[in-house]
Scaffold this motif. Sequence first.
Motif, short mmCIF file in Angstrom:
data_model
loop_
_atom_site.label_atom_id
_atom_site.label_comp_id
_atom_site.label_asym_id
_atom_site.label_seq_id
_atom_site.Cartn_x
_atom_site.Cartn_y
_atom_site.Cartn_z
N TYR A 140 37.91 41.54 41.17
CA TYR A 140 37.03 41.60 40.00
C TYR A 140 35.54 41.69 40.37
CZ TYR A 140 41.56 40.62 38.36
OH TYR A 140 42.91 40.72 38.17
N TYR A 173 36.46 46.49 53.61
CA TYR A 173 37.45 46.34 52.53
C TYR A 173 38.77 45.80 53.10
CZ TYR A 173 41.03 47.82 49.21
OH TYR A 173 42.12 47.87 48.38
N ARG A 174 39.13 44.60 52.71
CA ARG A 174 40.36 43.91 53.15
C ARG A 174 40.50 43.93 54.68
NH1 ARG A 174 40.31 42.88 48.34
NH2 ARG A 174 42.14 42.63 47.01
N TYR A 205 33.73 44.77 36.34
CA TYR A 205 35.11 45.21 36.45
C TYR A 205 35.71 45.44 35.06
CZ TYR A 205 39.51 45.76 38.90
OH TYR A 205 40.65 46.28 39.43
N SER A 259 48.78 42.13 46.35
CA SER A 259 48.83 43.58 46.57
C SER A 259 49.50 43.85 47.91
CB SER A 259 47.41 44.16 46.65
OG SER A 259 46.73 43.93 45.45
N ASN A 263 44.10 49.82 48.61
CA ASN A 263 43.73 51.02 47.87
C ASN A 263 43.18 52.02 48.89
OD1 ASN A 263 44.46 50.16 45.27
ND2 ASN A 263 42.51 49.12 44.96
N ASP A 300 52.92 53.73 40.59
CA ASP A 300 53.41 53.75 39.20
C ASP A 300 53.82 55.17 38.82
OD1 ASP A 300 53.87 53.09 36.59
OD2 ASP A 300 51.87 52.30 36.17
N GLN A 318 52.47 45.38 37.65
CA GLN A 318 51.46 45.81 38.61
C GLN A 318 52.23 46.40 39.80
OE1 GLN A 318 49.29 47.10 40.45
NE2 GLN A 318 47.49 45.80 40.14
N ALA A 319 52.25 47.72 39.90
CA ALA A 319 53.10 48.40 40.88
C ALA A 319 52.66 48.17 42.33
CB ALA A 319 53.14 49.89 40.58
N1 EPU Z 1 47.41 50.80 37.68
C1 EPU Z 1 48.45 51.51 37.16
N2 EPU Z 1 49.73 51.03 37.33
C2 EPU Z 1 49.96 49.88 38.00
C3 EPU Z 1 48.90 49.16 38.56
C4 EPU Z 1 47.61 49.65 38.39
O1 EPU Z 1 48.28 52.57 36.53
O2 EPU Z 1 51.14 49.50 38.11
C5 EPU Z 1 46.04 51.28 37.44
C6 EPU Z 1 45.33 50.34 36.45
O3 EPU Z 1 45.56 50.72 35.13
C7 EPU Z 1 43.89 50.49 36.86
C8 EPU Z 1 43.96 50.75 38.34
O4 EPU Z 1 45.29 51.17 38.63
O5 EPU Z 1 43.33 51.62 36.23
C9 EPU Z 1 43.60 49.54 39.17
O6 EPU Z 1 44.45 48.45 38.88
P1 EPU Z 1 43.96 46.93 38.90
O7 EPU Z 1 42.74 46.79 38.08
O8 EPU Z 1 45.11 46.07 38.55
O9 EPU Z 1 43.48 46.66 40.38
P2 EPU Z 1 44.04 47.15 41.77
O10 EPU Z 1 43.12 48.14 42.36
O11 EPU Z 1 45.47 47.54 41.63
C10 EPU Z 1 42.74 45.44 43.23
C11 EPU Z 1 43.05 44.44 44.30
C12 EPU Z 1 43.63 43.17 43.68
C13 EPU Z 1 42.59 42.60 42.74
C14 EPU Z 1 42.27 43.65 41.67
C15 EPU Z 1 41.15 43.20 40.79
C16 EPU Z 1 43.55 45.68 46.32
C17 EPU Z 1 44.59 46.13 47.29
N3 EPU Z 1 43.98 44.99 45.27
O12 EPU Z 1 43.98 45.80 42.63
O13 EPU Z 1 43.82 42.25 44.74
O14 EPU Z 1 43.06 41.41 42.13
O15 EPU Z 1 41.85 44.88 42.30
O16 EPU Z 1 39.94 43.25 41.51
O17 EPU Z 1 42.38 45.95 46.54
C18 EPU Z 1 45.37 41.32 46.26
O18 EPU Z 1 44.68 41.78 47.16
O19 EPU Z 1 46.41 40.66 46.52
C19 EPU Z 1 45.02 41.57 44.88
C20 EPU Z 1 45.79 41.22 43.86
#
Ligand code: EPU
Length: 365
Positions: A140, A173-174, A205, A259, A263, A300, A318-319
């Motif tokens: 976030y 990043y990570r 965010y 995750s 990313n 996804d 959350q895929a």
């Molecule tokens: N999305 C999809 N389908 C899904 C999942 C995501 O279409 O199944 C789309 C969402 O709609 C959104 C985008 O992908 O447009 C990003 O999704 P989200 O906001 O959930 O964040 P993320 O990039 O998937 C990252 C971190 C998370 C962190 C969130 C919030 C990484 C690898 N992961 O996830 O970190 O909580 O942002 O900042 O950078 C973790 O590291 O364990 C973790 C949960």
Amino acid sequence: MPDFSQVSPEPSLTPSGQDLAPFNTLGLPARADAFVTLRSVDQLNALSDLVSQYPGLLVLGGGSNMVLPTHIDSLVARVALAGVHLIEARSDAWIIEAGAGENWHDFVAKCVEHGWDGLENLALIPGTVGAAPVQNIGAYGVELADRFSGLTAWHVHQRQLVEMSAAQCGFAYRDSVFKHDAPGTWIIVSVRFALPRPWRAVLEYPDLQRHFGLAGSGRAGASTSTKGVTPTARSVFEAVCQIRRDKLPDPAVVGNAGSFFKNPLVDATARDALLAQHPGLVSYPQPDGRYKLAAGWLIDQCGWKGKQLGRAGVHDRQALVLVNKGGATATDIMDLAAAIQRDVAARYQVTLDPEPIVWRDSGKK
Ligand code: EPU
């Protein structure tokens, strides 16, 4: 340096066999031949004495970012160094120091309670304080590196405590040096945070924008939302907890490691080509001109959300999160990860890198 010992144990350490299923959040079956718990900095020398008797050293925090094999013949050291201290109340920052074994979320909650604000966007991340710098946890809009002042780590082979700055930790990043140096080289003992004063809410965010009624208002960074509330550190903390609970599985209920993939970062040409072919592609521009692609979106779109392979599955909200469907082993998780990587590479020509540390033991008995 404050003393991060909970009790005053004997400096000696006696390894014993241990079932590690309760010590990894994926809940994978894993048996360690030799396990010790480090509760005091006085035990660090004893730990270095022990290490040479084993093929390796696995340092365990909360086990929230680890894929463990069923049998581990390396020495496993669980870090349980405790303590949270206000080191200095500077006019421009609170300097807080925490023992590596502190639970991360409890530490964040404690800081918010004391008015040491600035870590609230990182609420509810599983794991320990000592594990946080290893992967430079982030969520976030805030990364650990943004709030980092320094850390103290034990060099296992040189047998010395070393003070490390952000530059020495090599945060990205990570990522950090701790992911690149040979496993078992370092034991992070304590971490210092600089929490900037005056506090400023980080609400850029999209999920937080929506939560506070800032979305679509063109008011990124605005301090008062269209819902008429002025966000405080506490309300941001609560918002982050709610957002995470809505889409991420609780490891206490469903085994997972957050995750599972990073990313991926791609250059602008690759991102433009992908966007032309896939107009829904979710990507974020980076300061260096590259783009971060939302791996969750890619997975996804390949149809994996909610699917299962063997005893491992993809979370249905959350895929990016792989889950233990019951009785999964490291092999189940890695087979599913490989199938996902293959599909994403075939459809988007993008390589997904796993985020957790995948421990591969020596195999010696
Ligand atoms: N999305 C999809 N389908 C899904 C999942 C995501 O279409 O199944 C789309 C969402 O709609 C959104 C985008 O992908 O447009 C990003 O999704 P989200 O906001 O959930 O964040 P993320 O990039 O998937 C990252 C971190 C998370 C962190 C969130 C919030 C990484 C690898 N992961 O996830 O970190 O909580 O942002 O900042 O950078 C973790 O590291 O364990 C973790 C949960």
